[in-house]
Design a protein around this motif. Structure first.
Motif, PDB file in Angstrom:
ATOM      1  N   SER A  61       0.781  -1.241   0.000  1.00  8.98           N
ATOM      2  CA  SER A  61       0.000   0.000   0.000  1.00  8.98           C
ATOM      3  C   SER A  61       0.807   1.282   0.000  1.00  8.98           C
ATOM      4  O   SER A  61       0.265   2.329  -0.311  1.00  8.98           O
ATOM      5  CB  SER A  61      -0.975   0.053   1.195  1.00  8.98           C
ATOM      6  N   TYR A  62       2.094   1.249   0.334  1.00  9.47           N
ATOM      7  CA  TYR A  62       2.779   2.513   0.560  1.00  9.47           C
ATOM      8  C   TYR A  62       3.510   3.064  -0.665  1.00  9.47           C
ATOM      9  O   TYR A  62       3.919   4.222  -0.673  1.00  9.47           O
ATOM     10  CB  TYR A  62       3.755   2.400   1.728  1.00  9.47           C
ATOM     11  N   ALA A  65       2.237   6.477  -2.391  1.00 10.09           N
ATOM     12  CA  ALA A  65       2.457   7.686  -1.594  1.00 10.09           C
ATOM     13  C   ALA A  65       3.895   8.166  -1.703  1.00 10.09           C
ATOM     14  O   ALA A  65       4.161   9.377  -1.662  1.00 10.09           O
ATOM     15  CB  ALA A  65       2.096   7.421  -0.135  1.00 10.09           C
ATOM     16  N   CYS A  88       5.676   9.473   5.505  1.00  8.26           N
ATOM     17  CA  CYS A  88       5.279   8.514   4.467  1.00  8.26           C
ATOM     18  C   CYS A  88       3.870   7.996   4.718  1.00  8.26           C
ATOM     19  O   CYS A  88       3.534   6.888   4.314  1.00  8.26           O
ATOM     20  CB  CYS A  88       6.273   7.371   4.390  1.00  8.26           C
ATOM     21  N   LYS A  89       3.073   8.797   5.410  1.00 14.30           N
ATOM     22  CA  LYS A  89       1.663   8.472   5.659  1.00 14.30           C
ATOM     23  C   LYS A  89       1.487   7.137   6.376  1.00 14.30           C
ATOM     24  O   LYS A  89       0.554   6.393   6.115  1.00 14.30           O
ATOM     25  CB  LYS A  89       0.876   8.480   4.342  1.00 14.30           C
ATOM     26  N   SER A  91       3.406   4.428   6.212  1.00 15.79           N
ATOM     27  CA  SER A  91       3.745   3.202   5.489  1.00 15.79           C
ATOM     28  C   SER A  91       4.628   2.284   6.334  1.00 15.79           C
ATOM     29  O   SER A  91       4.569   1.063   6.199  1.00 15.79           O
ATOM     30  CB  SER A  91       4.441   3.533   4.170  1.00 15.79           C
ATOM     31  N   SER A  93       5.845   2.136  10.638  1.00 13.99           N
ATOM     32  CA  SER A  93       5.136   2.640  11.805  1.00 13.99           C
ATOM     33  C   SER A  93       6.009   3.036  12.983  1.00 13.99           C
ATOM     34  O   SER A  93       5.488   3.496  13.989  1.00 13.99           O
ATOM     35  CB  SER A  93       4.092   1.610  12.264  1.00 13.99           C
ATOM     36  N   CYS A  99      12.933   1.500   5.451  1.00 14.92           N
ATOM     37  CA  CYS A  99      12.248   0.966   4.277  1.00 14.92           C
ATOM     38  C   CYS A  99      13.013   1.337   3.013  1.00 14.92           C
ATOM     39  O   CYS A  99      13.442   2.491   2.844  1.00 14.92           O
ATOM     40  CB  CYS A  99      10.813   1.508   4.201  1.00 14.92           C
ATOM     41  N   HIS A 281      -1.287   3.595   8.080  1.00 16.97           N
ATOM     42  CA  HIS A 281      -1.730   4.007   6.750  1.00 16.97           C
ATOM     43  C   HIS A 281      -3.067   3.323   6.439  1.00 16.97           C
ATOM     44  O   HIS A 281      -3.268   2.155   6.775  1.00 16.97           O
ATOM     45  CB  HIS A 281      -0.653   3.584   5.747  1.00 16.97           C
ATOM     46  N   LEU A 284      -2.598   0.123   4.619  1.00 10.52           N
ATOM     47  CA  LEU A 284      -2.108  -0.958   5.476  1.00 10.52           C
ATOM     48  C   LEU A 284      -3.220  -1.514   6.349  1.00 10.52           C
ATOM     49  O   LEU A 284      -3.288  -2.711   6.612  1.00 10.52           O
ATOM     50  CB  LEU A 284      -0.960  -0.458   6.350  1.00 10.52           C
TER      51      LEU A 284
END
Length: 589
Positions: A61-62, A65, A88-89, A91, A93, A99, A281, A284
């Motif tokens: 999902s990330y 973004a 990163c909204k 993505s 945590s 990442c 996110h 996520l």
């Protein structure tokens, strides 16, 4: 005409991508240095299509973004890195997760992305390990890196790397682990290009679309079958936030509106002052619901992002699951895993025969730091495990990780590289909730430290036990104890503590929580209960009181006495309760 892909080719591409995803794992663990990644496999790879949708992997999902931030300036040879959840909204945590993402090109055409994030043992901050139990803001939790290029068209950005390593107590481990993540992404890139060469780029991209569509259609069936239009609601609790606040309520309501499944966290407590907030996110969040439904209801479905438009998620702003910057996040796994327990409790009300109980409910960690006799700094970090819940197919797993591919750090590794002796490692008797299918047991691990240093511990489920389902009983809670050298009586220490001073010869007894049982324990075969007693997983008293099993002197079931005892217990108890919580919130007492 649109490209067509026959079923055999589709199956080959699907399995080739799955194999590439596992090859990423293999590359990472062979290059990394930290015990958390090398030995425990705390890294999560995925392969995505050109739109950033996960085709195979564990998290997704990330990508969109991140790509959006670079406004299309994505080139072959680029590798991106970041660790700031707020940049990163959500993505990733918490700051410990670095990442890595790289675009995959075939003959100068973008065909996908590969990405991995992994837990770094230290990224700076106020305490070794960068996960302070008493943090009030994210500023205390280490270096925050927004999405940046670590490689620009194949050229290393040494300045970025130097900044990241200069802010860690363990730069050598972090460098090796970061390069391992990058190597894993490059491995996936090679495999995807090989598929494009073999089958043609159009065939490959069409196959990705087909795999996403197939998962979407399968999810529509699961939604219609297992999610009702009438909302079902479930509440569970996180013990505390490390600052003396709590327990914290997490409330989930699930219902269906047409083909759309709605997951609403309204009623969840406001964000915590301490670091248990989970900045998740929205994508996520959808992914976690999707993977649970697939694993619980139809494991044959390929886990990818094809179902995202069938889910709607409500995450109230300022809540435990959608905190406002700069809320502390480092120990968010208490909330993360309680997220799974709430899913199981809500979905289990419509399909109790397919759901599971609650588990040990966090990612317990033990950190020991100091300097050895040669003055060299050491930092041991180990993730511990607990009871995995009782489930429809059988007993829960004893001392196992929530994450399927995680493994325990070998004791030989710990004792070879760190001044520690592991004097005990065993399941905790009676910590698995009684049930037709017994809950998995927590574990007790005894560390004897051989140097003066400091210990940090983080755990949960010390106050609120893991609940049982379908008549199963709740499981045992966690506890931590310190035995000073020369003393025999242990002193209890909090489940969340930083920089506890220890001396050579001191012992830490780390006891994790068990898990809830599944089904009526009076229906469990008496010979299974007797076996658990012989294996020291269940006491003779628990066998009699919870299971109604009477044992002979050699721990064999007394059939006649057991039948009589169980008949009396059933009559006195009546029908078993759907849930067994073992905890009443203060406001309701």
């Amino acid at each position: 005409m649109a490209t067509k892909v026959d079923p055999i080719t589709l199956d080959i591409i699907e399995n080739a991508l799955k194999n590439a995803r596992f090859e990423m794992d293999g590359v990472v663990v062979r290059i990394s240095l930290s015990p958390v990644i090398r030995e425990q496999h705390d890294e999560f790879p995925m392969i995505c299509d050109a739109r950033g949708r996960m085709i195979v992997g564990q998290f997704g999902s990330y990508i969109p973004a991140i790509v959006e931030q670079f406004e299309g300036d994505i080139n072959e040879g680029d590798v991106f890195v970041w660790n700031d959840p707020y940049a990163c909204k959500g993505s990733i945590s918490h700051n410990n997760d670095w990442c890595v993402m790289m675009p995959i090109f075939h003959e100068n055409v973008l065909v996908g992305f590969s990405s991995i994030f992994g837990h770094m043992v230290d990224v700076g901050g106020k305490v070794p390990g960068s996960m302070p139990a008493d943090a009030h803001t994210i500023w205390e939790e280490g270096l925050r890196v927004p999405p940046v290029r670590i490689y620009d068209k194949g050229v290393l950005n040494k300045g970025v790397l130097d900044i990241m390593l200069n802010n860690s107590r363990t730069p050598d481990m972090n460098r090796a682990d970061l390069m391992a993540l990058i190597a894993g992404c490059r491995t996936a890139s090679v495999r995807v290009r090989e598929l494009c060469d073999r089958f043609g780029r159009d065939t490959y991209t069409t196959a990705c679309d087909m795999l996403l569509d197939r998962t979407r259609e399968a999810m529509k069936v699961l939604i219609d079958k297992y999610i009702s239009e009438e909302p079902v609601t479930f509440t569970d609790y996180v013990d505390d936030d490390g600052l003396g606040n709590g327990p914290f309520k997490m409330t989930l309501s699930i219902y269906r509106r047409g083909d759309i499944a709605v997951f609403d966290w309204t009623g969840t407590d406001p964000q915590a002052p301490g670091p248990i907030n989970f900045h998740i996110h929205e994508g996520l969040c959808k992914l976690f619901f999707g993977v649970y439904m697939i694993m619980a209801f139809d494991p044959s479905v390929l886990f990818n992002e094809g179902f995202y438009d069938l889910f709607e998620v409500v995450l109230p702003e300022g809540s435990l699951l959608n905190p406002k910057f700069p809320a502390a996040l480092s120990n968010r796994l208490n909330t993360h895993t309680r997220f799974f327990d709430c899913q199981a409790g809500a979905l289990g009300q419509r399909a109790p025969h397919l759901s599971m109980a609650a588990g040990y409910g966090t990612s317990p960690h033990f950190i020991f730091t100091g300097h050895d006799k040669d003055g060299k700094y050491f930092q041991l970090m180990e993730l511990l495990f607990g009871g995995v819940p009782g489930r429809p197919r059988g007993d829960g797993l004893d001392g196992h990780a929530w994450w399927p591919l995680f493994s325990a750090t070998p004791i030989e590794y710990i004792e070879n590289y760190y001044p520690v002796l592991v004097e005990g490692y065993r399941p905790i008797r009676d910590s698995g909730g009684a049930g037709l299918h017994r809950g998995g047991a927590g574990i007790e691990k005894i560390y004897r430290v051989l140097e003066t240093g400091k210990v940090s511990i983080h755990d949960d489920r010390e106050v609120v036990p893991p609940w049982g389902i379908n008549g199963g009983h709740y499981g045992g809670t966690s506890s931590k104890w310190l035995v000073r050298k020369g003393e025999t009586e242990p002193t209890r220490i909090p489940s969340k503590i930083d920089n506890l001073a220890v001396n050579a010869g001191d012992k830490i007894l780390f006891r994790t929580a068990g898990s809830g049982g599944w089904g009526d324990p009076l229906d469990r075969p008496a010979e299974h209960v007797a076996r658990d007693v012989r294996y020291d997983l269940v006491s003779a008293g628990e066998a009699a009181d919870k299971y109604g099993v009477v044992l002979t002197a050699d721990n064999q079931p007394d059939v006649a006495a057991t039948e009589k005892r169980r008949a009396g217990m059933r009559e006195e108890r009546g029908a078993p309760e759907p849930f067994s919580f073992g905890y009443v919130p203060q406001a309701a007492e």
